[in-house]
Design a protein around this motif. Sequence first.
Motif, PDB file in Angstrom:
ATOM      1  N   ASP A 184     -62.165 -19.312  25.866  1.00 65.99           N
ATOM      2  CA  ASP A 184     -61.688 -18.053  25.318  1.00 65.99           C
ATOM      3  C   ASP A 184     -60.158 -18.023  25.381  1.00 65.99           C
ATOM      4  OD1 ASP A 184     -60.959 -17.476  27.924  1.00 65.99           O
ATOM      5  OD2 ASP A 184     -62.595 -16.057  28.270  1.00 65.99           O
TER       6      ASP A 184
ATOM      7  N   LYS B  19     -62.151  -4.744  17.787  1.00 66.95           N
ATOM      8  CA  LYS B  19     -61.944  -6.177  17.576  1.00 66.95           C
ATOM      9  C   LYS B  19     -61.217  -6.468  16.270  1.00 66.95           C
ATOM     10  CE  LYS B  19     -65.948  -8.009  20.095  1.00 66.95           C
ATOM     11  NZ  LYS B  19     -67.200  -8.776  19.950  1.00 66.95           N
TER      12      LYS B  19
ATOM     13  N   ASP C  95     -61.756 -13.609  17.926  1.00 68.67           N
ATOM     14  CA  ASP C  95     -61.994 -13.674  19.368  1.00 68.67           C
ATOM     15  C   ASP C  95     -61.062 -14.629  20.099  1.00 68.67           C
ATOM     16  OD1 ASP C  95     -63.936 -11.759  19.407  1.00 68.67           O
ATOM     17  OD2 ASP C  95     -65.614 -13.140  19.230  1.00 68.67           O
TER      18      ASP C  95
ATOM     19  N   LEU D  30     -66.090 -21.543  27.866  1.00 65.85           N
ATOM     20  CA  LEU D  30     -67.319 -20.915  27.384  1.00 65.85           C
ATOM     21  C   LEU D  30     -68.435 -21.926  27.192  1.00 65.85           C
ATOM     22  CD1 LEU D  30     -65.750 -18.579  24.672  1.00 65.85           C
ATOM     23  CD2 LEU D  30     -66.282 -18.028  27.052  1.00 65.85           C
TER      24      LEU D  30
ATOM     25  N   LEU E 248     -60.774 -17.917  20.124  1.00 68.19           N
ATOM     26  CA  LEU E 248     -61.388 -19.105  20.712  1.00 68.19           C
ATOM     27  C   LEU E 248     -60.426 -20.288  20.669  1.00 68.19           C
ATOM     28  CD1 LEU E 248     -64.954 -18.876  19.101  1.00 68.19           C
ATOM     29  CD2 LEU E 248     -64.273 -18.134  21.384  1.00 68.19           C
TER      30      LEU E 248
ATOM     31  N   ALA F 286     -70.763 -19.925  16.879  1.00 71.71           N
ATOM     32  CA  ALA F 286     -70.309 -18.563  17.170  1.00 71.71           C
ATOM     33  C   ALA F 286     -71.388 -17.539  16.845  1.00 71.71           C
ATOM     34  CB  ALA F 286     -69.031 -18.267  16.378  1.00 71.71           C
TER      35      ALA F 286
ATOM     36  N   ASN G  97     -73.898 -17.451  19.607  1.00 71.33           N
ATOM     37  CA  ASN G  97     -73.402 -16.985  20.898  1.00 71.33           C
ATOM     38  C   ASN G  97     -72.610 -15.681  20.806  1.00 71.33           C
ATOM     39  OD1 ASN G  97     -73.961 -19.408  22.919  1.00 71.33           O
ATOM     40  ND2 ASN G  97     -73.314 -20.310  20.974  1.00 71.33           N
ATOM     41  N   ASP G  98     -72.699 -15.000  19.656  1.00 74.19           N
ATOM     42  CA  ASP G  98     -72.095 -13.678  19.476  1.00 74.19           C
ATOM     43  C   ASP G  98     -70.580 -13.717  19.634  1.00 74.19           C
ATOM     44  OD1 ASP G  98     -72.166 -11.001  18.844  1.00 74.19           O
ATOM     45  OD2 ASP G  98     -72.380 -10.345  20.926  1.00 74.19           O
ATOM     46  N   TYR G  99     -69.930 -14.658  18.926  1.00 73.37           N
ATOM     47  CA  TYR G  99     -68.467 -14.718  18.884  1.00 73.37           C
ATOM     48  C   TYR G  99     -68.014 -14.677  17.440  1.00 73.37           C
ATOM     49  CZ  TYR G  99     -68.262 -15.947  23.842  1.00 73.37           C
ATOM     50  OH  TYR G  99     -68.369 -15.936  25.209  1.00 73.37           O
ATOM     51  N   ASN G 100     -66.756 -14.306  17.244  1.00 73.80           N
ATOM     52  CA  ASN G 100     -66.147 -14.275  15.924  1.00 73.80           C
ATOM     53  C   ASN G 100     -65.005 -15.291  15.907  1.00 73.80           C
ATOM     54  OD1 ASN G 100     -64.581 -13.647  13.596  1.00 73.80           O
ATOM     55  ND2 ASN G 100     -65.415 -11.590  13.571  1.00 73.80           N
TER      56      ASN G 100
END
Length: 864
Positions: free
Chosen positions: A597, A87, A334, A603, A336, A324, A327-330
């Motif tokens: 995404d 990532k 990522d 999402l 978004l 984020a 909800n385990d996003y960067n």
Amino acid sequence: MPADPTCRVKRYVPLIRDRIALSLSRLKPAAARLGGFIRPLGARALHRLRHPTRRGVLMAIGALPALVVLYVLVLIPFTPSIGDIRKARVDEPAQILSADGKVLAEFKPSNREWVPLAQISPHMVDALISTEDHRFYEHHGIDFKRTAGAALHTFSGERQGGSTITQQLARNLYPDEIGRAPTLTRKIKEAITAFKIEAVYSKQQILETYLNTVPFLYNAYGIEMAARTYFGVSADQLDILQAATLTGMLKGNAYYNPVINPERALARRNTVLGQMVKYGKLSEAQYATLSKKPLRLDFERQTEPPGPAPHFALQLRKWLIAWADRNDYNIYSDGLVVRTTIDSRLQQMATAALRQHTNQLQGIANGAWSGRNGCVAGNDLFATFMRETQDYKSARDAGANDADALKQLAGDRTFMRNLCKSKTAVEAGFLAIDPRNGQIKAWVGSRDFTDEPFDHVQQARRQPGSTFKPFVYGAAYAAGAKPGDTFIDQPVEITLAGGEIWKPTDDVPPSNRPVTLRDAIAFSRNRITAQLMQTVGPDKVARLARAMGVRDSQLDPVPSLALGTSPVTLKEMVSAYSTIANDGEYLEPRMVTSIEDHKGNVLAQFESASPERALSAEADRTLLDTMRDVVNRGTGSAIRTRFGIRGDVAGKTGTTQGNTDGWFILMDPQLVAGAWVGFDDGRVTLDDYWGQGARSALPIVGDFFQRALRSRLVDPRARFDTEVTPGAFETFREKLRAWMDKLFGKHEAPPPAPPVRHAPPPRASAPAPASVPAVASEAGASAPSAASAPSAASAAAAESAARAIMGLPPIIGPSSAPPALAPQPSYPAQAPALAPTPTPDEADPDTPGASASYTPPVAQPQGQ
């Protein structure tokens, strides 16, 4: 006599000593046995060390690598995972879009612009590899030969680095996980991560990622920003000298900074050129020529463009980071796509309106603070500002007295100019919300985000002044009051809890005549509002304000709260007015409609919050209808006369004591917009004319609405639904009144006067005599005629009886008889455009007054 305590202690000393001796004597055999067991073991170990066997030597040699391998295995879970490394290279920051699809911002971790390796000068790649890692294409993350050589140099006392480009990349990507301390643990974690990077990326990808993530000072990250910062070119335009200079900085950015340490940077550049010669990237002849050339910098700091809604984006970043994390996003990698509620067209209009009118006010402020009474040490207020600076404190610490310190600072033109600018800069905030769904449509936190990033919409807490009055009237209407109810315009003295006497005043002397609640809010009468506050109660008003949207600031339930003495934010006030425009139902303001995404998959979807009933529909519609009069004929009439807005709008002006804060909030069925204007330091104010909300804040909102209506982003035909359906009480009251009229005999009532709100207020007349009756008829007579007296009495009796039967509180106000239109002072039909001097009859009645014995506190900007 009692025994001496000292003697008693002495008596027990021999006994304690004997006990200790006995315990030690019992321990001696055990200690002897333990010693007999340990001594042989120690002797055998010492013998083996002195006379090692071949087996023992081999075991000792094998134990050391085993321990190292074990230590490495223990550290592996504490290094970034392969998934994280995959990532990390994908630099896809979150993209923030407006409701109409325009890009508002991109959330990058730093001031960086990613460029592919093909768009980076090959001179930069050659210089980097020749200097930092000449065996880059031969190793798999660690150059063991170089590492061993660096270790030998370090042990000999000459510290030397042995990290490869891949290891440096590991540190750049994961500074927190790996760290930078010169320890064995850090080196092992760095090596593990380098192996993982080599397993995931190709050599070309590693070079590209490294060159796009390495820092170069001055908030420049990556080779593209470095090239722009130091040489004013793009990464693909770097020549050999420029590439060598930037490569030389990698050994130590600060030490080899070409801006402040040009000699060191030049020497280091030539060292890099020498390395390029050593590894065949440069000829000796080229080196001889290039090494004699000077540094040629074109230095300019690179600042990230703030975007069209920077304050909104700053608040959104905080919210998005929290979302984020849950909800385990960067948000930085990522990709978004965040769709917001902001309308880029309305945002542009708000920014333009705020900038235009605050620039005009700044010109007035500059004129007021120029000359002998302006930004000079002779001005007592400015001298106070000078004493609050660190320069003044340093001068005093150096031994100067007060007069000498002020004189010394006054002679520093740069200091005086900067201090004057910082203290006398006019600031403002603007917010617009769609009351139907709570969506924030425009957000401007200051005149210029670059100069003033402090947000005057959500961070600044200021006294709202008379814009707080609708909560008082709303609470009164909820308790049964009517717009036609009257209070006598007379001097008011209210004893506070501490014994102080609060005396609210207006800009005109008391008329001793009855004033309707409708007129009181239209012309912002402080004395009437204070009396109404006493009738309703501060606690009820504070509760209503919180229910309608003032939910983050502390509201002190004291009488002066009616005139807005508790500091609040602009966001809270516009949110509360949106509740008024939404039929009394509160909707939490929201910034985001959906998150997707990078492939367009939704999402998360964010619908409007569930409405919360804050004020009954009947009371809210009554309040909204009376607030129409503020713009139709009251303190906000410039909305009609100056800006030509003909839609169905309502609003309220606000000015705090001393003209410290100017407010105006306007409500339309589709949009509620509010503005605050003032100075960051509340001790600095505009004069009595320009400091009023009707002349400082109203033009911003009026200009914005004028632009929005012309562009058809707001429908000028939209109308508020203020029809009040008669309730059970009104129906019963009418029936009871008809019955009492029949019982006592029906009398002809005097012809009704035209509605107050459709007639311009007459000019002030001479004060009424002391015997003025409490209530006069709408026609202006001092008392009802004989013929109409029974009818009026029966109406009053019917209403009182109806309220008693229905269990409702008595009518608020001195009387429930038909109110009279009290003579009002004149107001200008149009709030004048910016002009040099006001005329005496243009005073704004909006400013709250206070007695000498009680002064409401002046709020200063607050926040982090």
